[in-house]
Design a protein around this motif. Structure first.
Motif, PDB file in Angstrom:
ATOM      1  N   ARG A   1     -19.248  71.038  16.389  1.00  0.00           N
ATOM      2  CA  ARG A   1     -18.246  71.739  15.582  1.00  0.00           C
ATOM      3  C   ARG A   1     -17.386  70.790  14.760  1.00  0.00           C
ATOM      4  N   VAL A   2     -17.206  69.565  15.265  1.00  0.00           N
ATOM      5  CA  VAL A   2     -16.382  68.605  14.507  1.00  0.00           C
ATOM      6  C   VAL A   2     -17.234  67.688  13.627  1.00  0.00           C
ATOM      7  N   GLY A   3     -18.540  67.963  13.555  1.00  0.00           N
ATOM      8  CA  GLY A   3     -19.397  67.245  12.616  1.00  0.00           C
ATOM      9  C   GLY A   3     -19.816  65.856  13.040  1.00  0.00           C
ATOM     10  N   LEU A   4     -19.943  65.635  14.358  1.00  0.00           N
ATOM     11  CA  LEU A   4     -20.325  64.303  14.847  1.00  0.00           C
ATOM     12  C   LEU A   4     -21.655  64.320  15.597  1.00  0.00           C
ATOM     13  N   LEU A   5     -22.407  65.400  15.465  1.00  0.00           N
ATOM     14  CA  LEU A   5     -23.655  65.513  16.215  1.00  0.00           C
ATOM     15  C   LEU A   5     -24.659  64.431  15.828  1.00  0.00           C
ATOM     16  N   ASP A   6     -24.619  63.997  14.569  1.00  0.00           N
ATOM     17  CA  ASP A   6     -25.582  62.991  14.103  1.00  0.00           C
ATOM     18  C   ASP A   6     -25.302  61.599  14.664  1.00  0.00           C
ATOM     19  N   VAL A   7     -24.114  61.403  15.256  1.00  0.00           N
ATOM     20  CA  VAL A   7     -23.773  60.083  15.822  1.00  0.00           C
ATOM     21  C   VAL A   7     -23.443  60.199  17.304  1.00  0.00           C
ATOM     22  N   ILE A   8     -23.953  61.237  17.954  1.00  0.00           N
ATOM     23  CA  ILE A   8     -23.547  61.565  19.316  1.00  0.00           C
ATOM     24  C   ILE A   8     -23.812  60.439  20.319  1.00  0.00           C
ATOM     25  N   ASN A   9     -24.855  59.642  20.095  1.00  0.00           N
ATOM     26  CA  ASN A   9     -25.200  58.571  21.041  1.00  0.00           C
ATOM     27  C   ASN A   9     -24.735  57.189  20.596  1.00  0.00           C
ATOM     28  N   GLU A  10     -24.036  57.136  19.475  1.00  0.00           N
ATOM     29  CA  GLU A  10     -23.547  55.841  18.996  1.00  0.00           C
ATOM     30  C   GLU A  10     -22.254  55.454  19.707  1.00  0.00           C
ATOM     31  N   LYS A  11     -22.043  54.132  19.841  1.00  0.00           N
ATOM     32  CA  LYS A  11     -20.797  53.657  20.418  1.00  0.00           C
ATOM     33  C   LYS A  11     -19.632  54.023  19.502  1.00  0.00           C
ATOM     34  N   ALA A  12     -18.508  54.347  20.102  1.00  0.00           N
ATOM     35  CA  ALA A  12     -17.321  54.698  19.314  1.00  0.00           C
ATOM     36  C   ALA A  12     -16.929  53.563  18.368  1.00  0.00           C
ATOM     37  N   SER A  13     -17.091  52.315  18.829  1.00  0.00           N
ATOM     38  CA  SER A  13     -16.688  51.166  18.017  1.00  0.00           C
ATOM     39  C   SER A  13     -17.538  50.988  16.765  1.00  0.00           C
ATOM     40  N   SER A  14     -18.737  51.582  16.743  1.00  0.00           N
ATOM     41  CA  SER A  14     -19.635  51.399  15.600  1.00  0.00           C
ATOM     42  C   SER A  14     -19.400  52.443  14.511  1.00  0.00           C
ATOM     43  N   LEU A  15     -18.544  53.427  14.762  1.00  0.00           N
ATOM     44  CA  LEU A  15     -18.318  54.489  13.791  1.00  0.00           C
ATOM     45  C   LEU A  15     -17.393  54.042  12.673  1.00  0.00           C
ATOM     46  N   PRO A  16     -17.577  54.585  11.469  1.00  0.00           N
ATOM     47  CA  PRO A  16     -16.594  54.352  10.400  1.00  0.00           C
ATOM     48  C   PRO A  16     -15.227  54.863  10.851  1.00  0.00           C
ATOM     49  N   TYR A  17     -14.186  54.330  10.229  1.00  0.00           N
ATOM     50  CA  TYR A  17     -12.819  54.638  10.668  1.00  0.00           C
ATOM     51  C   TYR A  17     -12.549  56.138  10.668  1.00  0.00           C
ATOM     52  N   GLY A  18     -12.975  56.835   9.622  1.00  0.00           N
ATOM     53  CA  GLY A  18     -12.729  58.267   9.532  1.00  0.00           C
ATOM     54  C   GLY A  18     -13.372  59.036  10.664  1.00  0.00           C
ATOM     55  N   LYS A  19     -14.571  58.624  11.071  1.00  0.00           N
ATOM     56  CA  LYS A  19     -15.253  59.307  12.176  1.00  0.00           C
ATOM     57  C   LYS A  19     -14.634  58.945  13.520  1.00  0.00           C
ATOM     58  N   GLN A  20     -14.096  57.736  13.643  1.00  0.00           N
ATOM     59  CA  GLN A  20     -13.374  57.388  14.871  1.00  0.00           C
ATOM     60  C   GLN A  20     -12.152  58.282  15.037  1.00  0.00           C
ATOM     61  N   ARG A  21     -11.441  58.520  13.937  1.00  0.00           N
ATOM     62  CA  ARG A  21     -10.275  59.388  14.001  1.00  0.00           C
ATOM     63  C   ARG A  21     -10.692  60.816  14.353  1.00  0.00           C
ATOM     64  N   ARG A  22     -11.808  61.255  13.789  1.00  0.00           N
ATOM     65  CA  ARG A  22     -12.320  62.600  14.078  1.00  0.00           C
ATOM     66  C   ARG A  22     -12.721  62.703  15.556  1.00  0.00           C
ATOM     67  N   LEU A  23     -13.305  61.626  16.106  1.00  0.00           N
ATOM     68  CA  LEU A  23     -13.683  61.613  17.520  1.00  0.00           C
ATOM     69  C   LEU A  23     -12.450  61.676  18.404  1.00  0.00           C
ATOM     70  N   GLU A  24     -11.405  60.958  18.029  1.00  0.00           N
ATOM     71  CA  GLU A  24     -10.180  60.999  18.825  1.00  0.00           C
ATOM     72  C   GLU A  24      -9.602  62.420  18.855  1.00  0.00           C
ATOM     73  N   ILE A  25      -9.652  63.090  17.723  1.00  0.00           N
ATOM     74  CA  ILE A  25      -9.179  64.479  17.670  1.00  0.00           C
ATOM     75  C   ILE A  25     -10.088  65.374  18.507  1.00  0.00           C
ATOM     76  N   ALA A  26     -11.415  65.144  18.439  1.00  0.00           N
ATOM     77  CA  ALA A  26     -12.355  65.929  19.242  1.00  0.00           C
ATOM     78  C   ALA A  26     -12.064  65.750  20.728  1.00  0.00           C
ATOM     79  N   ARG A  27     -11.763  64.537  21.120  1.00  0.00           N
ATOM     80  CA  ARG A  27     -11.449  64.283  22.532  1.00  0.00           C
ATOM     81  C   ARG A  27     -10.191  65.027  22.959  1.00  0.00           C
ATOM     82  N   ALA A  28      -9.199  65.084  22.071  1.00  0.00           N
ATOM     83  CA  ALA A  28      -7.989  65.859  22.367  1.00  0.00           C
ATOM     84  C   ALA A  28      -8.315  67.348  22.467  1.00  0.00           C
ATOM     85  N   LEU A  29      -9.187  67.830  21.585  1.00  0.00           N
ATOM     86  CA  LEU A  29      -9.573  69.243  21.607  1.00  0.00           C
ATOM     87  C   LEU A  29     -10.306  69.611  22.894  1.00  0.00           C
TER      88      LEU A  29
END
Length: 256
Positions: free
Chosen positions: A138-166
């Motif tokens: 739902r937050v648009g991160l399915l294509d990077v689901i198995n990637e390390k958080a540190s390898s994501l672009p900054y915008g996707k890291q922020r989106r992941l942090e919000i997803a974790r809060a959700l």
């Protein structure tokens, strides 16, 4: 209906008053922004609401209940989640694992069930995994689901942090400078993302943000702090045209 209220919330550190008599009211479904110059006390206000600090004076009311002084984990369980100015992810873990960890807040099985992997625990684990996968999609991160958080672009890291809060199933989401460090394209995408999650997850959002394009484009109402004191509150239009706000940001009067 009012969801969050602070009553004369004050935070002092020794002889320093970081926030003084902060009175806030947020209704369900609103997006409310807290702005002000650096050092104005914005993050301190967040920390009082989320239990990091217990106010020296005053109260925090959530859903009609006084939560002043509750521990951060208790406040999270009550339905308040937050992100941080500096992204706090488990950087060596995958996107999926970051969300799974947040979802474990809802596990009802005890340590004994987990160690022995009893049927109830296994059922809960399956349910949490399914919920995590659905949230990531739902937050648009399915294509990077198995990637390390540190390898994501900054915008996707922020989106992941919000997803974790959700994943904690909040009713109220506090975002601390979500657009910090983003380029214009990422900022535009984030602004739309915040609108979408507010509607899809039936959220109320309270955010600190320096990026005025985001603040003015998405907020229903805005509070302005300066040296720990609320100097203005109102709609984006009212804040843009408020003389005290202009002086706080620019240090000069509008006429000058």
């Amino acid at each position: 209906m009012e969801l969050l209220k602070t009553q004369n919330a004050t935070m002092q550190f020794g002889g320093l008053t970081a926030v003084n008599d902060f009175n806030l009211s947020i209704d369900e479904g609103e997006i409310v922004a807290l702005i002000g110059p650096n050092g104005a006390g914005k993050t301190t206000a967040f920390n009082m609401i989320t239990g990091v600090y217990t106010p020296t004076k005053g109260n925090v009311i959530y859903g009609g209940n006084d939560i002043t002084g509750n521990r951060p984990d208790i406040i999270t369980q009550k339905g308040i989640a937050r992100t941080f100015q500096n992204i706090r992810l488990f950087k060596e873990l995958s996107v999926l694992d970051n969300v799974l960890i947040a979802n474990h807040l809802h596990l009802k099985s005890g340590l004994f069930s987990a160690i022995l992997k009893l049927p109830k625990y296994r059922r809960e684990e399956r349910s949490i995994r399914e919920k995590s996968l659905a949230l990531i999609e739902r937050v648009g991160l399915l294509d990077v689901i198995n990637e390390k958080a540190s390898s994501l672009p900054y915008g996707k890291q922020r989106r992941l942090e919000i997803a974790r809060a959700l994943a904690t199933n909040p009713k109220l989401l506090l975002l601390d400078e979500p657009a910090a460090g983003m380029n214009p394209k990422e900022t535009e995408e984030l602004t739309e993302f915040i609108r979408v999650i507010r509607d899809e997850f039936n959220l109320t959002i309270f955010m600190i943000e320096h990026h005025m394009q985001v603040v003015m484009g998405i907020s229903d109402r805005i509070y302005v702090l300066d040296y720990g004191v609320t100097i203005a509150k109102g709609t984006p239009y009212e804040i843009q045209n408020n003389q005290r706000v202009i002086e706080a940001y620019l240090g000069v009067s509008e006429d000058a």
